[in-house]
Scaffold this active site. Structure first.
Site, PDB file in Angstrom:
ATOM      1  N   TYR A 195       0.798  -1.100  -0.055  1.00 43.83           N
ATOM      2  CA  TYR A 195       0.059  -0.125  -0.006  1.00 43.83           C
ATOM      3  C   TYR A 195       0.842   1.021   0.064  1.00 43.83           C
ATOM      4  CZ  TYR A 195      -2.921   3.777   1.743  1.00 43.83           C
ATOM      5  OH  TYR A 195      -3.646   4.929   1.719  1.00 43.83           O
ATOM      6  N   GLU A 249      -3.374   7.569  -3.922  1.00 42.42           N
ATOM      7  CA  GLU A 249      -3.437   6.511  -3.214  1.00 42.42           C
ATOM      8  C   GLU A 249      -3.429   5.401  -4.422  1.00 42.42           C
ATOM      9  OE1 GLU A 249      -6.004   4.869   0.506  1.00 42.42           O
ATOM     10  OE2 GLU A 249      -7.072   4.811  -1.376  1.00 42.42           O
TER      11      GLU A 249
END
Length: 396
Positions: free
Chosen positions: A118, A206
């Site tokens: 991530y 993101e």
């Protein structure tokens, strides 16, 4: 301004960030042609069909599927295009899918196991610095990781005076447990990613997941990108990426009319001048036993045309049971606002819900008399508490 995945990847790739390549399609036939073209360009045999909506969690809602041949590409695209995709980040009604991204399969076999990470870049408001947030737990909701395994989330803050330094990019790769070629590729990836975030004037990048492939490449498999609206004058090409179909139609209409409007779930419509006063007004409504139905800032001008436009926006919401107009007359005189309310009311005809008008500031006494003598079904107030009491009375 939120972007679709494919648009975010275009921006990333323009700054040298490696991405999972794909082609957008709006029909099943286009999806098949896109798959054929992608196979020619990349050699991929399988294809990932991804719904393009402004929401995360698309896979959980059935908006991301793997196709192992062209027939499956057509069938899956046919099911996804036109569906109302419900994810943890949408309403119960979901979002209508108008297009899909046909992407290459990047989970191919090789010398090592693929790993998912991530990574996001955003502003740390408590320090006033940009930061890179990253974790070894890619593919999961970052909120779940933060709650259950917070020690697996790392952050790297960037000094705006010097930007991202080489040792910081290397530290990211090290904390993710990489070595050799993958370590070098991650360092390059992080450097390019921060450059993309900074120079595109974004408020959020993101990527979940960032993938280490079986042959140690580092690529962005997903891309959630938000561009700072206030910087769009510097990026006309990005402004053209806005997809109004993904936005609240009332908010879009308000923006076109120069009004700041945010749709909420309550029963009292708000019309206010100034963001701070708007927030205080919403608190006032809560204390009176109601719920704000919207945030609406009409700004420094409250003439009849502007007030009428605001009325129409508020009344589009069938849940609104009352309207509270709360104006402080500093730059704008209260009597002019009052006349604007009266003229707008008359132009619209009868409004079948209670309206409370609280005007304070320059010529507030004259404004109250104008409202009281207008003959319209409008209640006036001068004090904040008086307005709150009247809101409570009409709701009960």
């Amino acid at each position: 301004m939120n972007l679709h995945e494919y648009q975010g990847k275009e921006i990333l790739n323009s700054f040298g960030v490696e991405i999972q390549r794909g082609i957008v399609a709006t029909t099943p036939k286009e999806a098949v042609e896109a798959a054929k073209k992608l196979t020619e360009q990349t050699g991929t045999g399988w294809h990932v069909i991804k719904a393009q909506v402004h929401a995360g969690g698309r896979g959980k809602g059935g908006g991301v599927k793997l196709a192992k041949n062209l027939q499956e590409v057509e069938d899956i695209a046919g099911k996804i295009i036109g569906m109302d995709l419900v994810t943890p980040q949408t309403s119960a009604e979901g979002k209508r899918v108008h297009q899909v991204l046909v992407a290459e399969d990047v989970y191919y076999p090789g010398d090592s196991e693929p790993n998912e990470f991530y990574m996001s870049v955003l502003l740390n408001r408590s320090t006033g610095r940009n930061m890179i947030m990253y974790s070894t737990e890619g593919g999961m909701d970052i909120e779940t990781v933060a709650e259950e395994t917070p020690h697996l989330i790392f952050t790297e803050e960037i000094d705006p005076a010097v930007g991202l330094l080489g040792f910081q990019a290397r530290r990211v790769a090290f904390n993710l447990g990489l070595s050799g070629k993958a370590f070098k590729e991650m360092t390059k990836f992080v450097t390019a990613l921060y450059k993309a975030y900074n120079e595109s004037d974004s408020s959020l990048f993101e990527i979940n997941p960032v993938l280490k492939t079986s042959d140690d490449k580092i690529i962005a498999v997903d891309a959630k990108v938000s561009i700072d609206d206030n910087a769009l004058f510097r990026h006309k090409d990005y402004e053209e990426m806005r997809d109004k179909r993904e936005e609240n139609p009332v908010e879009v209409e308000a923006k076109e009319k120069g009004l700041n409007y945010v749709d909420l779930d309550g029963n009292v419509g708000c019309m206010v001048n100034g963001a701070g006063l708007a927030m205080a007004t919403m608190d006032l409504i809560k204390q009176a036993g109601g719920e704000p139905a919207n945030f609406l800032d009409v700004g420094g001008t409250a003439d009849a045309e502007r007030v009428e436009a605001a009325f129409k926006l508020i009344l589009k919401d069938p849940n609104v049971k009352a309207i509270l107009i709360n104006i402080f007359g500093g730059i704008v005189r209260c009597d002019r606002v009052a006349q604007g309310v009266i003229d707008a009311y008359k132009n619209m005809g009868t409004i079948h819900i209670p309206i409370i008008v609280r005007l304070q500031g320059t010529n507030a006494d004259i404004a109250k008399k104008l409202i009281d003598d207008s003959g319209l079904d409008v209640q006036s107030a001068i004090e904040f508490q008086e307005a709150a009491d009247k809101v409570k009375a009409v709701l009960s």
